[in-house]
Scaffold this motif. Structure first.
Motif, PDB file in Angstrom:
ATOM      1  N   UNK A  91       0.828  -1.210   0.000  1.00  0.00           N
ATOM      2  CA  UNK A  91       0.000   0.000   0.000  1.00  0.00           C
ATOM      3  C   UNK A  91       0.857   1.253   0.000  1.00  0.00           C
ATOM      4  N   UNK A  92       2.118   1.123   0.415  1.00  0.00           N
ATOM      5  CA  UNK A  92       3.063   2.245   0.388  1.00  0.00           C
ATOM      6  C   UNK A  92       3.989   2.171  -0.822  1.00  0.00           C
ATOM      7  N   UNK A  93       3.718   1.265  -1.745  1.00  0.00           N
ATOM      8  CA  UNK A  93       4.480   1.207  -2.985  1.00  0.00           C
ATOM      9  C   UNK A  93       5.756   0.394  -2.919  1.00  0.00           C
ATOM     10  N   UNK A  94       5.999  -0.274  -1.796  1.00  0.00           N
ATOM     11  CA  UNK A  94       7.223  -1.069  -1.650  1.00  0.00           C
ATOM     12  C   UNK A  94       6.988  -2.447  -2.254  1.00  0.00           C
ATOM     13  N   UNK A  95       7.662  -2.720  -3.357  1.00  0.00           N
ATOM     14  CA  UNK A  95       7.472  -3.986  -4.064  1.00  0.00           C
ATOM     15  C   UNK A  95       8.596  -4.986  -3.786  1.00  0.00           C
ATOM     16  N   UNK A  96       9.721  -4.497  -3.284  1.00  0.00           N
ATOM     17  CA  UNK A  96      10.816  -5.372  -2.862  1.00  0.00           C
ATOM     18  C   UNK A  96      11.297  -4.894  -1.491  1.00  0.00           C
ATOM     19  N   UNK A  97      11.216  -5.785  -0.511  1.00  0.00           N
ATOM     20  CA  UNK A  97      11.593  -5.418   0.851  1.00  0.00           C
ATOM     21  C   UNK A  97      12.747  -6.286   1.347  1.00  0.00           C
ATOM     22  N   UNK A  98      13.820  -5.643   1.748  1.00  0.00           N
ATOM     23  CA  UNK A  98      14.914  -6.315   2.435  1.00  0.00           C
ATOM     24  C   UNK A  98      14.662  -6.175   3.932  1.00  0.00           C
ATOM     25  N   UNK A  99      14.076  -7.211   4.525  1.00  0.00           N
ATOM     26  CA  UNK A  99      13.819  -7.192   5.965  1.00  0.00           C
ATOM     27  C   UNK A  99      15.166  -7.159   6.687  1.00  0.00           C
ATOM     28  N   UNK A 314       9.037   6.647   2.251  1.00  0.00           N
ATOM     29  CA  UNK A 314       9.705   6.572   0.949  1.00  0.00           C
ATOM     30  C   UNK A 314       8.991   7.445  -0.078  1.00  0.00           C
ATOM     31  N   UNK A 315       7.693   7.274  -0.223  1.00  0.00           N
ATOM     32  CA  UNK A 315       6.924   8.077  -1.174  1.00  0.00           C
ATOM     33  C   UNK A 315       6.915   9.550  -0.774  1.00  0.00           C
ATOM     34  N   UNK A 316       6.606   9.826   0.488  1.00  0.00           N
ATOM     35  CA  UNK A 316       6.431  11.209   0.923  1.00  0.00           C
ATOM     36  C   UNK A 316       7.738  11.990   0.905  1.00  0.00           C
ATOM     37  N   UNK A 370      -1.532  15.442  -1.627  1.00  0.00           N
ATOM     38  CA  UNK A 370      -1.129  14.289  -0.819  1.00  0.00           C
ATOM     39  C   UNK A 370      -0.893  13.107  -1.756  1.00  0.00           C
ATOM     40  N   UNK A 371       0.370  12.669  -1.944  1.00  0.00           N
ATOM     41  CA  UNK A 371       0.628  11.563  -2.877  1.00  0.00           C
ATOM     42  C   UNK A 371       0.127  10.236  -2.320  1.00  0.00           C
ATOM     43  N   UNK A 372      -0.567   9.497  -3.175  1.00  0.00           N
ATOM     44  CA  UNK A 372      -1.178   8.235  -2.767  1.00  0.00           C
ATOM     45  C   UNK A 372      -0.914   7.167  -3.811  1.00  0.00           C
ATOM     46  N   UNK A 373      -0.527   5.983  -3.359  1.00  0.00           N
ATOM     47  CA  UNK A 373      -0.417   4.820  -4.253  1.00  0.00           C
ATOM     48  C   UNK A 373      -1.826   4.298  -4.489  1.00  0.00           C
ATOM     49  N   UNK A 374      -2.357   4.509  -5.678  1.00  0.00           N
ATOM     50  CA  UNK A 374      -3.709   3.999  -5.944  1.00  0.00           C
ATOM     51  C   UNK A 374      -3.673   2.549  -6.424  1.00  0.00           C
TER      52      UNK A 374
END
Length: 391
Positions: A91-99, A314-316, A370-374
């Motif tokens: 929902x925040x646009x993160x498609x690859x996450x390095x935990x 990240x987005x904001x 307000x930028x939003x990942x739609x």
């Protein structure tokens, strides 16, 4: 699938009034809207004049720890935690996450039971299993190895050999240097986590300073093993140019959270990727009183932003840099897409909108600035969709 009526943010420019054609899990081509016949496509997504960016690649975030250990005495199911985290992250646009899991001998702050060695080991296995199960985003493992965790070295080497680790960083949180070079800042931070007196904090500092640490030879062994598996090496909280020189001898290619502008510039001049936290941008500076990320970006010596602990940042942060500092959106988005992809050697498949790359994409619209990942798209499939009501 085709995404129409969009401003496509490529690595070099923004293509106005363009469409992105997706074939299966791959970007097929970019087309001007005047060349598009929507009847040729079965699935049409209207970006409604929004932006389309590459999916965000977050190479440093301990967000998963808060999902799995939401209270000091609570450990939730690891598999559920991973599933829940990816819905939030997409929902925040993160498609690859390095935990980014901390490998501690002992967490001095003592507020995250998930950092206990047994739990870290279980979580590494759980993240690895995710690859063979149904999942929404790409999960990777960033092992943050504290130098006094000598007893964990063999276990981490085993994880590297079994391809469970995808990024390795060396950390040293000993008070008096690095992130906590200001002892008074360290005291203030400790008191924020625990009700401790100055004498108790002094005792903990003394214990930390006396712990055994990895030798240079042991660090070299771990580094060489990681490099043999194609894993990038990162340093952490570099506070002197001498540390950059030492890290370079270990084939380190990423300097995470350089403490001063001088160190950030020096690491950058050495060809290292330099990383700062996106929350630093949103807060207007470091919560630890160290490097101001916006200043360093404007000086051209920070090349990557990570979420650190706050995925929305990240987005904001990218839009704040554009709005407040007139930093170009194309350059801002590279901080969270192409540059991190290059740093972890994934840019052949992801990180930018190019024909032949994986269709990891975000549609971004501005609602009252307000930028939003739609829509968030991974491997050509929409994994999350959000829209504000107008009525």
């Amino acid at each position: 699938m085709i995404i129409i009526n969009s401003s496509v943010i490529t690595a070099n420019e923004i293509l106005e009034d363009y469409a992105v054609v997706i074939n299966g899990d791959t970007i097929e081509k970019l087309l001007p809207m005047n060349e598009v016949n929507t009847e040729d496509y079965g699935n049409v997504i209207n970006a409604k004049d929004g932006y389309v960016s590459a999916g965000f690649i977050d190479i440093h975030s301990d967000y998963i720890e808060g999902i799995i250990a939401p209270r000091p005495t609570t450990i939730m199911d690891f598999n559920i935690g991973i599933k829940e985290s990816e819905r939030i992250l997409s929902s925040h646009g993160i498609t690859t996450m390095f935990h980014s899991l901390s490998i501690y001998k002992e967490d001095l702050f003592g507020h995250k039971p998930v950092r206990q060695p047994d739990n870290v080991n279980k979580l590494i296995h759980a993240i690895h299993r995710t690859h063979s199960e149904k999942h929404l985003i790409r999960h990777r493992m960033h092992a943050r190895f504290e130098l006094d965790s000598v007893e964990m070295m063999d276990k981490i080497k085993e994880h590297i050999e079994e391809n469970r680790i995808h990024l390795l960083s060396f950390m040293d949180h000993t008070p008096g240097q690095g992130q906590y070079r200001d002892i008074e800042k360290y005291r203030h931070t400790m008191k924020g986590y625990k009700d401790l007196s100055d004498d108790e904090i002094n005792a903990q500092i003394a214990v930390k300073k006396e712990l055994s640490r990895l030798s240079v030879e042991e660090m070299e062994t771990m580094s060489e093993l990681a490099r043999s598996k194609g894993i990038a090496i990162a340093s952490h909280d570099d506070d002197a140019t001498e540390k950059i020189d030492f890290n370079e001898s270990l084939n380190t290619s990423i300097s995470e959270f350089p403490i001063t502008m001088e160190v950030a510039k020096y690491a950058h001049s050495k060809g290292m990727y330099t990383l700062a936290g996106a929350p630093n941008i949103m807060l207007g500076g470091s919560h630890s009183g160290n490097l101001n990320a916006q200043d360093a970006i404007m000086e051209g010596c920070i090349s990557i932003l990570c979420s650190d602990y706050y995925p929305a940042a990240m987005l904001h942060s990218v839009f704040k840099l554009n709005r407040k500092a007139n930093y170009p959106l194309t350059e801002g988005f590279k901080l969270i897409t192409l540059n991190p992809a290059k740093a972890v050697q994934m840019d052949d498949e992801i990180g930018s909108i190019e024909a032949g790359k994986k269709a990891d994409l975000n549609i971004i619209r501005l609602f009252d600035d307000y930028p939003t990942i739609t829509e968030c798209i991974v491997n050509g499939k929409v994994v999350s969709r959000y829209h504000y009501r107008i009525d």
